[in-house]
Design a protein around this motif. Structure first.
Motif, PDB file in Angstrom:
ATOM      1  N   GLU A 282       0.893  -1.192  -0.095  1.00 63.55           N
ATOM      2  CA  GLU A 282      -0.035  -0.135   0.118  1.00 63.55           C
ATOM      3  C   GLU A 282       0.872   1.159  -0.045  1.00 63.55           C
ATOM      4  O   GLU A 282       0.564   2.161  -0.797  1.00 63.55           O
ATOM      5  N   ARG A 284       3.737   1.667  -1.547  1.00 63.28           N
ATOM      6  CA  ARG A 284       4.340   1.849  -2.885  1.00 63.28           C
ATOM      7  C   ARG A 284       3.131   2.540  -3.459  1.00 63.28           C
ATOM      8  O   ARG A 284       3.546   3.319  -4.326  1.00 63.28           O
ATOM      9  N   ASP A 285       1.882   1.898  -3.489  1.00 65.03           N
ATOM     10  CA  ASP A 285       0.837   2.500  -4.299  1.00 65.03           C
ATOM     11  C   ASP A 285       0.688   4.032  -3.979  1.00 65.03           C
ATOM     12  O   ASP A 285       0.378   5.032  -4.792  1.00 65.03           O
ATOM     13  N   PHE A 288       3.455   5.876  -5.672  1.00 68.61           N
ATOM     14  CA  PHE A 288       3.707   6.062  -7.233  1.00 68.61           C
ATOM     15  C   PHE A 288       2.345   6.072  -8.007  1.00 68.61           C
ATOM     16  O   PHE A 288       2.357   6.172  -9.187  1.00 68.61           O
ATOM     17  N   THR A 289       1.139   6.299  -7.113  1.00 67.48           N
ATOM     18  CA  THR A 289       0.050   6.432  -7.712  1.00 67.48           C
ATOM     19  C   THR A 289      -0.663   7.541  -7.491  1.00 67.48           C
ATOM     20  O   THR A 289      -0.741   8.238  -6.409  1.00 67.48           O
ATOM     21  N   ALA A 290      -1.390   8.588  -8.460  1.00 63.45           N
ATOM     22  CA  ALA A 290      -1.714   9.832  -8.192  1.00 63.45           C
ATOM     23  C   ALA A 290      -2.974   9.534  -7.379  1.00 63.45           C
ATOM     24  O   ALA A 290      -3.992   8.801  -7.925  1.00 63.45           O
ATOM     25  N   GLY A 291      -3.402  10.415  -6.383  1.00 62.99           N
ATOM     26  CA  GLY A 291      -4.556  10.324  -5.922  1.00 62.99           C
ATOM     27  C   GLY A 291      -5.683  10.909  -6.873  1.00 62.99           C
ATOM     28  O   GLY A 291      -5.430  11.805  -7.331  1.00 62.99           O
ATOM     29  N   ASP A 292      -7.103  10.744  -6.396  1.00 64.65           N
ATOM     30  CA  ASP A 292      -8.263  11.544  -7.076  1.00 64.65           C
ATOM     31  C   ASP A 292      -8.269  13.100  -7.010  1.00 64.65           C
ATOM     32  O   ASP A 292      -8.558  13.787  -7.724  1.00 64.65           O
TER      33      ASP A 292
END
Length: 517
Positions: A282, A284-285, A288-292
């Motif tokens: 979690e 890592r996500d 590396f992942t853009a939030g809403d």
């Protein structure tokens, strides 16, 4: 009437006569006339001290705060300070500063978010507007500058020399000349060594906080008039504790604990907090992942620093190389074309020396002027190099006409003068020309002018030096007029008055940009 503000409590008497635990009072009227310097390492409580001073004096005197970190904008909520965002043009900041003095409004200049160079320029513009206000608006004002070493650095850093000069000049005006305009400078710095000496030297009141470097402790002790063995106390001071001295504070060094404040900085003090517990996947996500709700900001491409400006000679050489190819393949010069070229070069040199100030310019400046004129007139062939130009200049300053210069006798003088030092060649050739033509001995003023000086005393020293080297012999005739002989050439000037020189009158303006005038 004495107006005092409470800065906190005296924590020790320390040979001052002040009772331990008594109020540490600051004379506000005396502060307006004597200025204040606060020094302490990061975390020693400088901003807390400034906030206490501002809060206590806010109802009594107008204030302006130069705030590089945006810590003092919270004064607006409780004390009515107007926050001035520095993201404006320098002209706008100067006009706002003038209105601040006109309407007597307390302000905080918020420099947060700007780079160092922009902060220095904005602060300088604002301080300049305060300083340049009309005499009728010279009301008393406290001008507080936090992190003053940014705006008055003791040495050049990453900013340009122009920016540093502008900012340092504004800070110098505040501390050196601001008192007569009602401006009382209060500056805070992490280290005295980083602050320009001419800015720090104007403060008469000091509040020295915790510092660890030996050199800073020694300087703080010297400013407070303490013994070197007492300098160790600055290392042991707690946060918010300072040693005070000055006509607005106390006549002897006194440790002071700064009192509480009603407002707080937006940054505050950082406390340790436990890290959130979450699985590695979690985490890592999350990275590396853009939030809403994440705002995607454009990537700002930083521009490289512009290269330094090219030298004048390089620009002129580049212009010369950019001519059409046909112009580069110039035909071989004949004897007639060489003679014409010499005539043009002599004419250019005469134009330069026709200026009454040309005699007092350096050879390098005259040579640059000579090269520009040669290019403007498109003189064929390579221009004379600097040594050749020096020889031409010495002959021209000697006042030798073309017929005399072409003679064999003058050639002897030139051959002999070529072995002399450059600073006396012109003087020797001037005397040689007068002796060759049978003219009167040049006066001291004319001799001085030939070597680029207005001092007759320098001329007399040069003649005495030539005589000490057996290059010339001076004597006076029965009337007291001076005669100078050149034994190596067998020539002698006519008798002349050494004090008969008058400055030449400049020629009228002819419209020529390069002519006299």
């Amino acid at each position: 009437m004495k107006v005092g503000i409470d800065m906190g409590q005296v924590s020790s008497s320390l040979a001052s006569g002040a009772a331990n635990g008594s109020s540490a009072m600051l004379d506000l009227e005396e502060l307006l006339a004597t200025r204040l310097l606060v020094q302490g390492n990061s975390g020693s409580g400088k901003s807390h001290l400034l906030r206490r001073l501002l809060e206590q004096s806010a109802p009594m005197v107008q204030q302006a705060v130069i705030d590089p970190e945006g810590d003092f904008v919270t004064l607006a909520e409780k004390f009515g300070h107007v926050v001035v965002d520095a993201a404006r043009s320098e002209g706008d900041l100067q006009r706002i500063a003038a209105r601040v003095r006109q309407h007597r409004v307390s302000v905080v200049l918020n420099l947060e978010g700007l780079d160092t160079e922009a902060q220095m320029r904005c602060a300088a513009a604002f301080l300049g507007g305060l300083f340049d206000a009309d005499r009728d608006l010279w009301y008393p004002m406290l001008v507080v500058v936090d992190e003053a070493q940014l705006f008055a650095p003791s040495a050049a850093g990453e900013v340009s020399d122009e920016t540093r000069k502008i900012s340092l000049g504004a800070m110098t005006n505040l501390m050196c000349r601001g008192r007569k305009r009602g401006l009382a400078g209060i500056i805070a710095t992490q280290r005295l060594a980083k602050l320009a000496k001419n800015v720090a030297a104007e403060a008469s009141n000091f509040l020295m906080g915790r510092t660890f470097l030996d050199i800073d402790m020694a300087r703080a002790a010297d400013l407070l008039g303490m013994e070197r063995r007492q300098a160790e106390m600055f290392r042991d001071l707690e946060r918010g504790h300072f040693v005070a001295l000055g006509p607005a504070l106390c006549r002897r060094p006194v440790p002071v604990r700064i009192g509480e404040v009603a407002t707080s900085a937006r940054s505050g003090s950082f406390k340790l907090m436990p890290l959130p517990e979450q699985p590695k996947e979690e985490a890592r996500d999350l990275i590396f992942t853009a939030g809403d709700d994440e705002i995607v900001r454009p990537v700002v491409q930083r521009r490289a620093a512009p290269p330094p400006p090219a030298a004048t000679n390089d620009l002129l050489a580049q212009l010369a190389r950019s001519r059409p190819a046909a112009a580069e393949t110039a035909p071989e010069m004949t004897a007639e074309s060489k003679a014409e070229r010499e005539i043009v070069l002599d004419a250019i040199l005469r134009e330069i020396l026709a200026d009454s100030e040309a005699a007092f310019r350096t050879v390098a400046v005259l040579y640059q002027d000579f090269l520009v004129r040669c290019r403007i007139r498109r003189v064929s062939g390579e221009p004379p190099n600097l040594p050749a130009f020096r020889r031409r200049l010495a002959v021209a300053r000697a006042g030798v006409d073309a017929e005399t210069a072409a003679g064999a006798e003058w050639g002897r003088a030139m051959t002999f003068a070529s072995d002399l030092a450059e600073d006396i060649q012109g003087v020797y050739l001037l005397l040689a020309r007068a002796a060759l033509t049978g003219a009167t001995c040049p006066p001291d003023g004319e001799i001085a002018r030939s070597c680029g000086s207005r001092s007759p005393g320098r001329a007399r020293r040069l003649v005495a030096y030539l005589e000490s080297r057996n290059l010339v012999v001076t004597r006076n005739d029965p009337r007291g007029l001076r005669i100078i002989a050149l034994p190596d050439l067998g020539w002698e000037t006519g008798p002349g008055d050494p004090n008969a020189y008058e400055e030449p009158v400049a020629a009228p303006d002819t419209g020529d940009l390069f002519a006299v005038g």
